[in-house]
Design a protein around this motif. Structure first.
Motif, short mmCIF file in Angstrom:
data_model
loop_
_atom_site.label_atom_id
_atom_site.label_comp_id
_atom_site.label_asym_id
_atom_site.label_seq_id
_atom_site.Cartn_x
_atom_site.Cartn_y
_atom_site.Cartn_z
N SER A 150 21.76 -22.87 24.44
CA SER A 150 21.87 -23.82 23.33
C SER A 150 21.57 -25.24 23.81
CB SER A 150 23.27 -23.76 22.72
OG SER A 150 23.55 -22.48 22.23
N ILE A 151 22.12 -25.60 24.97
CA ILE A 151 21.88 -26.94 25.52
C ILE A 151 20.40 -27.12 25.85
CG2 ILE A 151 22.36 -28.44 27.50
CD1 ILE A 151 25.17 -27.22 27.57
N LEU B 46 17.84 -25.57 24.50
CA LEU B 46 17.09 -25.64 23.25
C LEU B 46 17.24 -27.00 22.59
CD1 LEU B 46 15.34 -24.07 21.23
CD2 LEU B 46 17.44 -23.31 20.11
N LEU B 47 18.47 -27.51 22.54
CA LEU B 47 18.70 -28.82 21.93
C LEU B 47 17.98 -29.93 22.71
CD1 LEU B 47 22.50 -28.58 21.02
CD2 LEU B 47 20.57 -28.62 19.44
N GLY B 48 18.01 -29.84 24.05
CA GLY B 48 17.31 -30.82 24.88
C GLY B 48 15.81 -30.79 24.64
N ILE C 191 14.26 -29.68 21.90
CA ILE C 191 14.00 -30.18 20.54
C ILE C 191 14.07 -31.71 20.52
CG2 ILE C 191 14.90 -30.28 18.19
CD1 ILE C 191 15.75 -27.35 18.53
N ALA C 192 15.07 -32.26 21.23
CA ALA C 192 15.23 -33.72 21.27
C ALA C 192 14.02 -34.40 21.90
CB ALA C 192 16.50 -34.08 22.04
#
Length: 420
Positions: free
Chosen positions: A8-9, A11-13, A15-16
């Motif tokens: 999750s981390i 993926l979020l990184g 995307i950011a």
């Protein structure tokens, strides 16, 4: 595949960073459009000023309508209802463009009503790179008699050069994104290899423990038989089998514990305990294993109390004493000193062993690290004992370090938060 916290981390990184990159590219595009409009406005103002200059000293008045028309991004025509000389036009164009800080090259042409065609004027290089006249086609425009055209052949490159910062920043973000993706790929590969290693160690130790348990059961049954008891050689051999099997079992357990601690944090159950009784109990266990060892406690008080997990603290002390005995070439003599310094309890394990090279002493707490010398090669082990000790200390915010003694041996120092 179940998405865990790490995924999750990641993926979020990702995307950011992609979002920031897209935003940067959109801002760059918008900045380019603004620079283009800015150049167009400055060009309009400069050409209007040129038109005014051409009308000065004449009986004609400026046309009511805007004489400047933008035909394309890099092409303008100016309607001058008045005759003018090419040299004067070029002079005015240079001056007004310079005033408006338009530093890109340009070329101009004028309409000749007698020949009914556009006559190429000159290529003006403001970057001091002289260019020879070129035969460039300038289209004619109907319903205009006296007019001239201006073209900026390098407008796109000029705009790009004025936006260096934006492009450098965009390239930097793309570079960061590539590094991030590469780092994530490497991390996932290492995670995969670590999981394979863990599974291998778990399976290997499990396969070792099953036959080892059978050997221990059979050996203990064997040593209890009268024929074995009556034969000293057989009794000695059987006793060696049992001792070495227990030793191997101890190593297997240690590997399992360390492998487990690498992937899941050890769960400590701290409680308030007296230090001296734990030390005395651990010393008794060491003396049973090494009867020749002499271990004493030097303390001013028997009432030192600390917050710790009893099981892991006992293992910590056992590992330190076990190492001190194993790495000693004469009769082991170990002194455990305890003293209070402000809010810290200092515990030192002083031995008379073979010592450690000063260059290598900082590495003794590393996993799988073993001192290479004749004595250590005779002792079985995996270099996991002190690694385990350091992990237990770090989990409890204790400090641990080793120093060579002045004469011989090593002293392991423990600093433990202490409250009366």
């Amino acid at each position: 595949m179940k998405i865990n916290k790490l995924n999750s981390i990641i993926l979020l990184g990702l995307i950011a960073i992609i979002g920031i990159l897209i935003a940067q590219l959109l801002w760059t595009k918008e900045a380019f459009t603004l620079e283009q409009k800015k150049l167009s406005q400055k060009t309009h103002i400069a050409l209007l000023e040129v038109t005014k200059k051409l009308y000065e000293g004449t009986n004609h008045e400026l046309p009511a309508q805007n004489p400047v028309q933008k035909i394309a991004n890099d092409y303008y025509i100016v309607n001058v209802d008045n005759d003018f000389e090419p040299d004067i036009l070029e002079f005015y164009l240079k001056n007004e463009f310079k005033k408006m800080n338009i530093t890109t090259d340009f070329e101009y042409a004028m309409y000749n009503c007698q020949s009914d065609e556009m006559i190429y004027g000159n290529y003006i290089s403001l970057s001091q790179n002289n260019r020879v006249k070129q035969s460039v086609y300038f289209p004619k425009h109907k319903n205009l008699v006296y007019y001239f055209a201006v073209r900026f052949p390098n407008e796109t490159s000029y705009l790009f050069s004025s936006m260096r910062f934006w492009f450098v920043l965009s390239l930097a973000l793309i570079f960061i994104l590539l590094i991030y993706v590469y780092s994530i790929f490497t991390l996932l590969q290492q995670k995969k290899y670590s999981e394979l290693q863990r599974d291998f160690i778990n399976n290997m130790t499990h396969e070792f423990k099953t036959p080892l348990s059978s050997i221990l059961i059979a050996s203990k049954y064997l040593i209890a038989q009268n024929p074995i008891k009556e034969d000293k050689k057989l009794l000695t051999y059987t006793d060696i089998i049992i001792k070495q099997s227990n030793k191997l079992n101890h190593h297997i357990e240690k590997i399992l514990n360390v492998a487990k601690s690498d992937y899941t944090t050890l769960e400590l159950k701290p409680e308030s305990v007296l230090v001296i009784p734990i030390l005395e109990e651990t010393i008794d266990n060491i003396v049973l294993k090494y009867p020749e060892a002499k271990i004493k406690i030097d303390t001013l008080s028997n009432d030192y109390t600390i917050e710790t997990d009893v099981f892991h603290f006992s293992n910590l002390v056992y590992n330190l004493l076990d190492n001190a005995v194993k790495y000693c070439e004469e009769q082991p003599e170990i002194t455990i000193t305890l003293k209070e310094e402000k809010t810290t309890l200092k515990i030192a394990f002083i031995d008379n062993g073979i010592g450690i090279n000063n260059k290598k002493i900082s590495s003794i707490f590393d996993k799988f690290y073993r001192i290479q010398n004749s004595k250590s090669n005779e002792v079985a082990g995996f270099g996991l004992g002190l690694y385990y000790v350091k992990n237990i200390c770090e989990l409890q915010n204790w400090k641990i370090y080793a120093l060579n003694n002045v004469e011989k041996g090593v002293t392991i120092h423990l600093s433990i938060p202490y409250k009366k």
